[in-house]
Write a protein that holds these residues in place. Structure first.
Motif, PDB file in Angstrom:
ATOM      1  N   LEU A  78      -2.040  -0.100  -4.187  1.00  0.00           N
ATOM      2  CA  LEU A  78      -3.172   0.818  -4.318  1.00  0.00           C
ATOM      3  C   LEU A  78      -3.561   1.020  -5.777  1.00  0.00           C
ATOM      4  O   LEU A  78      -4.729   1.226  -6.094  1.00  0.00           O
ATOM      5  CB  LEU A  78      -2.836   2.165  -3.679  1.00  0.00           C
ATOM      6  CG  LEU A  78      -2.834   2.179  -2.150  1.00  0.00           C
ATOM      7  CD1 LEU A  78      -2.294   3.500  -1.627  1.00  0.00           C
ATOM      8  CD2 LEU A  78      -4.245   1.939  -1.614  1.00  0.00           C
ATOM      9  N   VAL A  79      -2.569   0.957  -6.673  1.00  0.00           N
ATOM     10  CA  VAL A  79      -2.880   1.072  -8.104  1.00  0.00           C
ATOM     11  C   VAL A  79      -3.793  -0.090  -8.495  1.00  0.00           C
ATOM     12  O   VAL A  79      -4.808   0.091  -9.168  1.00  0.00           O
ATOM     13  CB  VAL A  79      -1.591   1.057  -8.968  1.00  0.00           C
ATOM     14  CG1 VAL A  79      -1.940   1.089 -10.447  1.00  0.00           C
ATOM     15  CG2 VAL A  79      -0.692   2.231  -8.606  1.00  0.00           C
ATOM     16  N   GLU A  80      -3.447  -1.284  -8.024  1.00  0.00           N
ATOM     17  CA  GLU A  80      -4.244  -2.461  -8.373  1.00  0.00           C
ATOM     18  C   GLU A  80      -5.623  -2.439  -7.721  1.00  0.00           C
ATOM     19  O   GLU A  80      -6.631  -2.755  -8.364  1.00  0.00           O
ATOM     20  CB  GLU A  80      -3.486  -3.731  -7.982  1.00  0.00           C
ATOM     21  CG  GLU A  80      -2.249  -3.904  -8.845  1.00  0.00           C
ATOM     22  CD  GLU A  80      -1.477  -5.170  -8.522  1.00  0.00           C
ATOM     23  OE1 GLU A  80      -1.740  -5.778  -7.464  1.00  0.00           O
ATOM     24  OE2 GLU A  80      -0.607  -5.523  -9.325  1.00  0.00           O
ATOM     25  N   LEU A  81      -5.676  -2.072  -6.443  1.00  0.00           N
ATOM     26  CA  LEU A  81      -6.975  -1.996  -5.775  1.00  0.00           C
ATOM     27  C   LEU A  81      -7.841  -0.899  -6.397  1.00  0.00           C
ATOM     28  O   LEU A  81      -9.049  -1.074  -6.584  1.00  0.00           O
ATOM     29  CB  LEU A  81      -6.793  -1.731  -4.273  1.00  0.00           C
ATOM     30  CG  LEU A  81      -6.333  -2.935  -3.444  1.00  0.00           C
ATOM     31  CD1 LEU A  81      -5.889  -2.494  -2.060  1.00  0.00           C
ATOM     32  CD2 LEU A  81      -7.458  -3.978  -3.334  1.00  0.00           C
ATOM     33  N   GLY A  82      -7.216   0.225  -6.748  1.00  0.00           N
ATOM     34  CA  GLY A  82      -7.956   1.318  -7.377  1.00  0.00           C
ATOM     35  C   GLY A  82      -8.510   0.901  -8.726  1.00  0.00           C
ATOM     36  O   GLY A  82      -9.644   1.241  -9.088  1.00  0.00           O
ATOM     37  N   SER A  83      -7.725   0.127  -9.440  1.00  0.00           N
ATOM     38  CA  SER A  83      -8.158  -0.368 -10.737  1.00  0.00           C
ATOM     39  C   SER A  83      -9.369  -1.293 -10.578  1.00  0.00           C
ATOM     40  O   SER A  83     -10.366  -1.184 -11.297  1.00  0.00           O
ATOM     41  CB  SER A  83      -6.996  -1.113 -11.388  1.00  0.00           C
ATOM     42  OG  SER A  83      -7.392  -1.684 -12.591  1.00  0.00           O
ATOM     43  N   ALA A  84      -9.287  -2.186  -9.599  1.00  0.00           N
ATOM     44  CA  ALA A  84     -10.395  -3.113  -9.340  1.00  0.00           C
ATOM     45  C   ALA A  84     -11.638  -2.358  -8.864  1.00  0.00           C
ATOM     46  O   ALA A  84     -12.767  -2.688  -9.253  1.00  0.00           O
ATOM     47  CB  ALA A  84      -9.976  -4.155  -8.307  1.00  0.00           C
ATOM     48  N   ALA A  85     -11.433  -1.326  -8.038  1.00  0.00           N
ATOM     49  CA  ALA A  85     -12.574  -0.531  -7.550  1.00  0.00           C
ATOM     50  C   ALA A  85     -13.272   0.167  -8.707  1.00  0.00           C
ATOM     51  O   ALA A  85     -14.504   0.210  -8.761  1.00  0.00           O
ATOM     52  CB  ALA A  85     -12.099   0.495  -6.514  1.00  0.00           C
ATOM     53  N   THR A  86     -12.482   0.694  -9.642  1.00  0.00           N
ATOM     54  CA  THR A  86     -13.077   1.371 -10.798  1.00  0.00           C
ATOM     55  C   THR A  86     -13.896   0.397 -11.631  1.00  0.00           C
ATOM     56  O   THR A  86     -14.978   0.722 -12.116  1.00  0.00           O
ATOM     57  CB  THR A  86     -11.990   2.014 -11.675  1.00  0.00           C
ATOM     58  OG1 THR A  86     -11.192   2.849 -10.849  1.00  0.00           O
ATOM     59  CG2 THR A  86     -12.599   2.858 -12.782  1.00  0.00           C
TER      60      THR A  86
ATOM     61  N   GLY B 189       1.835   3.042  -2.860  1.00  0.00           N
ATOM     62  CA  GLY B 189       2.422   1.894  -3.551  1.00  0.00           C
ATOM     63  C   GLY B 189       1.562   1.252  -4.633  1.00  0.00           C
ATOM     64  O   GLY B 189       0.385   1.599  -4.814  1.00  0.00           O
ATOM     65  N   ILE B 190       2.177   0.299  -5.301  1.00  0.00           N
ATOM     66  CA  ILE B 190       1.548  -0.380  -6.435  1.00  0.00           C
ATOM     67  C   ILE B 190       0.279  -1.134  -6.011  1.00  0.00           C
ATOM     68  O   ILE B 190      -0.657  -1.299  -6.802  1.00  0.00           O
ATOM     69  CB  ILE B 190       2.563  -1.344  -7.112  1.00  0.00           C
ATOM     70  CG1 ILE B 190       2.026  -1.906  -8.423  1.00  0.00           C
ATOM     71  CG2 ILE B 190       2.954  -2.490  -6.190  1.00  0.00           C
ATOM     72  CD1 ILE B 190       2.110  -0.942  -9.570  1.00  0.00           C
TER      73      ILE B 190
ATOM     74  N   LEU C   2       0.852  -1.190   0.000  1.00  0.00           N
ATOM     75  CA  LEU C   2       0.000   0.000   0.000  1.00  0.00           C
ATOM     76  C   LEU C   2       0.886   1.238   0.000  1.00  0.00           C
ATOM     77  O   LEU C   2       0.543   2.268  -0.559  1.00  0.00           O
ATOM     78  CB  LEU C   2      -0.909   0.014   1.238  1.00  0.00           C
ATOM     79  CG  LEU C   2      -1.880  -1.153   1.384  1.00  0.00           C
ATOM     80  CD1 LEU C   2      -2.645  -1.034   2.696  1.00  0.00           C
ATOM     81  CD2 LEU C   2      -2.850  -1.202   0.208  1.00  0.00           C
TER      82      LEU C   2
END
Lengths: 277, 277
Positions: free
Chosen positions: B78-86, B75-76, B62
């Motif tokens: 959050l990029v992945e979680l943000g992508s999944a959230a979108t 961190g990366i 994170l």
């Protein structure tokens, strides 16, 4: 400090609630919206722990609950944090994180290429293993697009007419392994589009082989990631195949993380959602 | 249960470690990379609490720490979680979260428009206040692009020649307030491009006024958000100005969250980063 003490200290550093909340976020990331009972069985946490955690995460909008279905899904807070993380890491930072995962399994120097114009490519970043004996390249180097596997990854997504024009200007013989026949070069390019990755065995520099894959955005290569190695490392086809597939995978993961294409009901990627709700 | 008891129970539901880790993430989101001392002063947490939390969050990617600067950044993970959230929220889900913030401060029905073709716009979603007396519109309704403030938000980003062609086909008089003069319509459109939002006072339906702003992607409107209200609500210019600015703000926030344009050293949005490192 003994190894045991180090391990114990490292363990003591961890905050259990954070680790548990990550289990919940990962379950939601993997499975999509889940009810509390599903979250309990997916994470192995107790029902009350799960409940307290999602309540707190909901307050921070990391998760949201759907009033109708009573299911939890990832929330807008993560969209914003993910956006900020991408800004802080930059495109190259994101793709490099995925490359780090390959360092253990592939004995290569990883190079990130960007296209400068129709015929030229530049090396914009690299990730190198720490051991001494390796192939290396200076950052900023400009390379001809016919030069290696990296170039074919860009050319594979060009219009065929444009590719023919570039190739008809003449294919250079860098080594005795260089492909100088236009039709053979074109068939290599077709192979790249089918497989999603390219191979060059000593065609650009003797003793050096490269496997490369493009990171696509809207169907076009944004950048190319190449694994550059001693020719002997890539002598057998099984290794080449494995490297190609792994590069393809990380390029896809990075692309998904960076450029989301939400599907479903948004109505913005295809027809319009005209349902009365 | 008394109100006091409810509040106490609600408080007990919160997991402090999650709330504290959010303070850290928010500090990093707001200020960019920070060292431990900065994190301590920004969050008001103790040094050891901060340290345990960032250690745990670093394990989950994170946050990440820069070895050279000893600073932490998002961190990366959050990029992945943000992508999944979108993915889970969809475009409309994201923009709607921002609209919810406006419900308290603006007495309007919020409508999301998408362009169907050169001359038509469709209502694809809406967010309505819960009180009874309000202006409402059915989802899926197709509207002419000359119809109101929403249409001008789309037209403002068209090529001037295309706009002239649409307008030369004739401007309809929906009410006595409709703008039917092409030059006056064009000057309204110029105003939209300058301000970033549009106003229509009873030009489409008597008694109804609308303020709208486009959510841009790569300089083009992806969708338009309109605040539809009784004409009396938007009678004074100060209210119109405030609504316009707020709509502009949420459209920009949603746009940034959805379509990141990392700046700086990535070398992918402008020149190539050719520094030797």
């Amino acid at each position: 400090m003994s190894r045991g003490e180090v391990a114990q200290t490292a363990k003591a550093y961890q905050v259990p609630a954070i680790e548990r909340s990550m289990l919940i976020l990962q379950a939601l990331q993997q499975h999509g919206p889940l009810g509390l009972a599903d979250l309990v069985s997916e994470t192995g946490l107790s029902r009350s722990t799960c409940y307290y955690l999602v309540r707190t995460m909901a307050k921070a909008q990391l998760v949201e609950s759907d009033e109708e279905t009573r299911k939890y899904h990832l929330g807008i807070g993560l969209v914003e944090l993910g956006s900020a993380a991408t800004e802080q890491l930059g495109y190259l930072g994101v793709i490099k994180r995925y490359i780090f995962d390959l360092l253990e399994e592939m004995d290569a120097t990883f190079v990130i290429y960007r296209r400068l114009d129709r015929g030229r490519v530049a090396i914009v970043d690299k990730v190198e293993p720490s051991h001494r004996l390796r192939v290396t390249v200076p950052l900023g180097t400009t390379l001809p697009i016919q030069g290696g596997s990296f170039g074919r990854c860009f050319l594979a997504y060009d219009h065929p007419t444009a590719v023919r024009e570039i190739l008809n200007a003449g294919l250079q013989r860098y080594t005795e392994q260089s492909i100088t026949d236009v039709d053979r070069f074109l068939s290599e390019i077709n192979g790249v589009r089918e497989r999603g990755w390219a191979l060059d065995r000593e065609g650009f520099a003797l003793g050096v082989s490269t496997v490369a894959a493009p990171m696509l955005r809207d169907g076009q290569p944004l950048l190319v990631v190449g694994a550059v190695a001693m020719a002997a490392t890539l002598a057998d086809d099984a290794t080449v195949e494995r490297w190609g597939r792994r590069l393809r995978e990380i390029c896809d993961s990075a692309s998904t993380a960076l450029h989301r294409h939400p599907r479903g009901s948004s109505g913005l990627d295809g027809g319009v959602a005209l349902d009365e709700r």
